[in-house]
Design an enzyme around this catalytic site. Sequence first.
Site, PDB file in Angstrom:
ATOM      1  N   THR A 117      58.986  55.972  10.849  1.00 13.09           N
ATOM      2  CA  THR A 117      58.044  55.175  10.465  1.00 13.09           C
ATOM      3  C   THR A 117      56.766  55.992  10.220  1.00 13.09           C
ATOM      4  O   THR A 117      56.580  57.039  10.932  1.00 13.09           O
ATOM      5  CB  THR A 117      57.712  54.169  11.514  1.00 13.09           C
ATOM      6  OG1 THR A 117      56.540  53.359  11.293  1.00 13.09           O
ATOM      7  CG2 THR A 117      57.720  54.822  12.806  1.00 13.09           C
ATOM      8  N   ASN A 169      53.957  54.696  11.022  1.00 11.43           N
ATOM      9  CA  ASN A 169      53.025  53.932  11.791  1.00 11.43           C
ATOM     10  C   ASN A 169      52.923  54.228  13.339  1.00 11.43           C
ATOM     11  O   ASN A 169      54.001  53.819  14.159  1.00 11.43           O
ATOM     12  CB  ASN A 169      53.438  52.198  11.728  1.00 11.43           C
ATOM     13  CG  ASN A 169      52.243  51.497  12.526  1.00 11.43           C
ATOM     14  OD1 ASN A 169      51.809  51.879  13.420  1.00 11.43           O
ATOM     15  ND2 ASN A 169      52.082  50.359  11.831  1.00 11.43           N
ATOM     16  N   LYS A 185      53.425  51.281  15.877  1.00  9.03           N
ATOM     17  CA  LYS A 185      54.871  50.965  16.176  1.00  9.03           C
ATOM     18  C   LYS A 185      55.706  51.955  17.146  1.00  9.03           C
ATOM     19  O   LYS A 185      56.675  51.233  17.904  1.00  9.03           O
ATOM     20  CB  LYS A 185      55.672  50.932  14.900  1.00  9.03           C
ATOM     21  CG  LYS A 185      55.376  49.855  13.838  1.00  9.03           C
ATOM     22  CD  LYS A 185      56.406  49.956  12.572  1.00  9.03           C
ATOM     23  CE  LYS A 185      55.624  48.674  11.456  1.00  9.03           C
ATOM     24  NZ  LYS A 185      56.773  49.039  10.359  1.00  9.03           N
ATOM     25  N   GLU A 229      58.965  51.278  -0.577  1.00 10.84           N
ATOM     26  CA  GLU A 229      59.660  49.972  -0.212  1.00 10.84           C
ATOM     27  C   GLU A 229      59.827  49.169  -1.406  1.00 10.84           C
ATOM     28  O   GLU A 229      58.872  49.111  -2.297  1.00 10.84           O
ATOM     29  CB  GLU A 229      58.669  49.298   0.801  1.00 10.84           C
ATOM     30  CG  GLU A 229      58.777  49.828   2.355  1.00 10.84           C
ATOM     31  CD  GLU A 229      57.791  49.141   3.303  1.00 10.84           C
ATOM     32  OE1 GLU A 229      57.064  48.254   2.854  1.00 10.84           O
ATOM     33  OE2 GLU A 229      57.692  49.504   4.354  1.00 10.84           O
ATOM     34  N   ASP A 262      60.416  46.776   9.812  1.00  7.88           N
ATOM     35  CA  ASP A 262      59.255  46.307   8.952  1.00  7.88           C
ATOM     36  C   ASP A 262      58.882  44.981   9.642  1.00  7.88           C
ATOM     37  O   ASP A 262      59.681  44.138  10.271  1.00  7.88           O
ATOM     38  CB  ASP A 262      60.182  45.855   7.614  1.00  7.88           C
ATOM     39  CG  ASP A 262      59.733  47.024   6.580  1.00  7.88           C
ATOM     40  OD1 ASP A 262      58.717  46.898   5.994  1.00  7.88           O
ATOM     41  OD2 ASP A 262      60.440  47.970   6.429  1.00  7.88           O
ATOM     42  N   SER A 263      57.563  44.673   9.571  1.00  8.24           N
ATOM     43  CA  SER A 263      57.277  43.505  10.193  1.00  8.24           C
ATOM     44  C   SER A 263      55.979  42.991   9.299  1.00  8.24           C
ATOM     45  O   SER A 263      55.568  43.644   8.383  1.00  8.24           O
ATOM     46  CB  SER A 263      56.551  44.008  11.562  1.00  8.24           C
ATOM     47  OG  SER A 263      55.867  45.207  11.569  1.00  8.24           O
ATOM     48  N   GLY A 298      46.175  46.544  13.847  1.00  8.00           N
ATOM     49  CA  GLY A 298      46.888  45.560  12.873  1.00  8.00           C
ATOM     50  C   GLY A 298      46.014  44.054  13.265  1.00  8.00           C
ATOM     51  O   GLY A 298      44.912  43.898  13.331  1.00  8.00           O
ATOM     52  N   LYS A 338      52.051  41.861  25.655  1.00  7.91           N
ATOM     53  CA  LYS A 338      52.524  41.766  24.397  1.00  7.91           C
ATOM     54  C   LYS A 338      54.108  41.966  24.363  1.00  7.91           C
ATOM     55  O   LYS A 338      54.881  41.446  23.973  1.00  7.91           O
ATOM     56  CB  LYS A 338      51.741  42.631  23.276  1.00  7.91           C
ATOM     57  CG  LYS A 338      52.391  42.325  22.078  1.00  7.91           C
ATOM     58  CD  LYS A 338      51.428  43.413  21.021  1.00  7.91           C
ATOM     59  CE  LYS A 338      52.284  43.358  19.538  1.00  7.91           C
ATOM     60  NZ  LYS A 338      51.531  44.232  18.650  1.00  7.91           N
ATOM     61  N   HIS A 374      57.329  39.801  18.437  1.00  7.75           N
ATOM     62  CA  HIS A 374      58.436  39.750  17.448  1.00  7.75           C
ATOM     63  C   HIS A 374      59.160  41.174  17.534  1.00  7.75           C
ATOM     64  O   HIS A 374      60.419  41.374  17.382  1.00  7.75           O
ATOM     65  CB  HIS A 374      57.952  39.769  16.109  1.00  7.75           C
ATOM     66  CG  HIS A 374      56.740  40.710  15.834  1.00  7.75           C
ATOM     67  ND1 HIS A 374      55.541  40.836  16.722  1.00  7.75           N
ATOM     68  CD2 HIS A 374      56.446  41.612  14.877  1.00  7.75           C
ATOM     69  CE1 HIS A 374      54.613  41.728  16.387  1.00  7.75           C
ATOM     70  NE2 HIS A 374      55.311  42.168  15.059  1.00  7.75           N
TER      71      HIS A 374
HETATM   72  P1  ITT Z   1      55.935  52.020   8.244  1.00  9.58           P
HETATM   73  O1  ITT Z   1      56.443  50.875   7.027  1.00  9.58           O
HETATM   74  O2  ITT Z   1      55.920  53.348   7.784  1.00  9.58           O
HETATM   75  O3  ITT Z   1      56.962  51.458   9.207  1.00  9.58           O
HETATM   76  P2  ITT Z   1      53.756  50.172   8.121  1.00  9.58           P
HETATM   77  O4  ITT Z   1      52.626  49.894   8.817  1.00  9.58           O
HETATM   78  O5  ITT Z   1      53.498  50.318   6.630  1.00  9.58           O
HETATM   79  O6  ITT Z   1      54.650  51.469   8.586  1.00  9.58           O
HETATM   80  P3  ITT Z   1      55.126  47.608   7.745  1.00  9.58           P
HETATM   81  O7  ITT Z   1      55.344  47.822   6.333  1.00  9.58           O
HETATM   82  O8  ITT Z   1      56.058  46.852   8.530  1.00  9.58           O
HETATM   83  O9  ITT Z   1      54.506  48.896   8.530  1.00  9.58           O
HETATM   84  O10 ITT Z   1      53.694  46.927   7.660  1.00  9.58           O
HETATM   85  C1  ITT Z   1      53.321  45.848   8.653  1.00  9.58           C
HETATM   86  C2  ITT Z   1      52.171  45.548   8.848  1.00  9.58           C
HETATM   87  O11 ITT Z   1      51.886  44.505   9.761  1.00  9.58           O
HETATM   88  C3  ITT Z   1      51.439  46.813   9.892  1.00  9.58           C
HETATM   89  O12 ITT Z   1      50.880  47.847   8.997  1.00  9.58           O
HETATM   90  C4  ITT Z   1      50.511  45.867  10.688  1.00  9.58           C
HETATM   91  O13 ITT Z   1      49.124  45.988   9.950  1.00  9.58           O
HETATM   92  C5  ITT Z   1      50.956  44.629  10.749  1.00  9.58           C
HETATM   93  N1  ITT Z   1      51.568  44.389  12.002  1.00  9.58           N
HETATM   94  C6  ITT Z   1      52.921  44.387  12.002  1.00  9.58           C
HETATM   95  N2  ITT Z   1      53.399  44.084  13.645  1.00  9.58           N
HETATM   96  C7  ITT Z   1      52.322  44.092  14.001  1.00  9.58           C
HETATM   97  C8  ITT Z   1      51.798  44.019  15.562  1.00  9.58           C
HETATM   98  O14 ITT Z   1      52.802  43.637  16.296  1.00  9.58           O
HETATM   99  N3  ITT Z   1      50.444  43.940  15.661  1.00  9.58           N
HETATM  100  C9  ITT Z   1      49.575  43.940  14.619  1.00  9.58           C
HETATM  101  N4  ITT Z   1      49.613  44.232  13.724  1.00  9.58           N
HETATM  102  C10 ITT Z   1      51.261  44.138  12.971  1.00  9.58           C
END
Ligand code: ITT
Length: 214
Positions: A34, A36, A39, A63, A92-93, A168, A190, A195
């Site tokens: 990832t 992020n 995460k 993606e 992915d979230s 986020g 949290k 999730h």
């Molecule tokens: P990777 O794909 O590299 O893992 P990303 O940040 O692009 O990193 P996602 O495509 O899953 O990840 O994006 C989901 C976004 O939703 C993430 O960047 C956050 O802005 C938001 N998000 C997801 N889960 C969250 C959480 O627990 N708390 C706050 N924001 C969240």
Amino acid sequence: MFQQLVTQYRARLKALKLDTSRLRSPPPRLVFVTSNRDKVIEAKRILQACGVQFKHLSLRYPEIQDSSLRKIALTSAISVYRRLRQPLFTEDSGLFIEALGGFPGPYSSYVQETIGNIGILRLMEGVRNRSSRFESVVAYVESPRKNQVFTGSVEGRISIEERGSRWGFDPIFIPSGTDLTFAEMGPEAKQKLSHRAIALGKFASWLIEHGRKR
Ligand code: ITT
């Protein structure tokens, strides 16, 4: 196999009354891919509590565009596996807002980077139905033909204003049963209901059940 050898070696040293505490465990073979950092911090807390170790690899991967997080996560994990050829997982979230027809959903990352929380709050101005849901999909690929998907979701609502200062959408998401945003409640609280904690908890149980803790 390697773990078994280390255990046998430790037992032998113990029999010889030598100090075995300095023997290091083998490095984790499981990789979390990832880009992020937040995460990773959350995944460490959740998985380490279950005794699951992983190594983080910061990699931006392409993606696919799809309405299903499950499909996006699994396709990404399989394509990264083709490059790395070792057991790995991706996560992915997304935040799904009922009044906006599930937006931003799979576009959460892009929306966060562009209009951000302020933009979402503007879109929600005067909207009474503030119901929303956070979803997480963990995709694990062990070999070219072995993969698993684990999901988690948490219901809640969008706040009127940003509260707290975490990453986020945390400052605008209030999980059901509380009046605090994810950002206000802090990482430990949290972790009990997020999730991501639900999806990773299922993943950890599966790894333990199938003897693949690292
Ligand atoms: P990777 O794909 O590299 O893992 P990303 O940040 O692009 O990193 P996602 O495509 O899953 O990840 O994006 C989901 C976004 O939703 C993430 O960047 C956050 O802005 C938001 N998000 C997801 N889960 C969250 C959480 O627990 N708390 C706050 N924001 C969240």
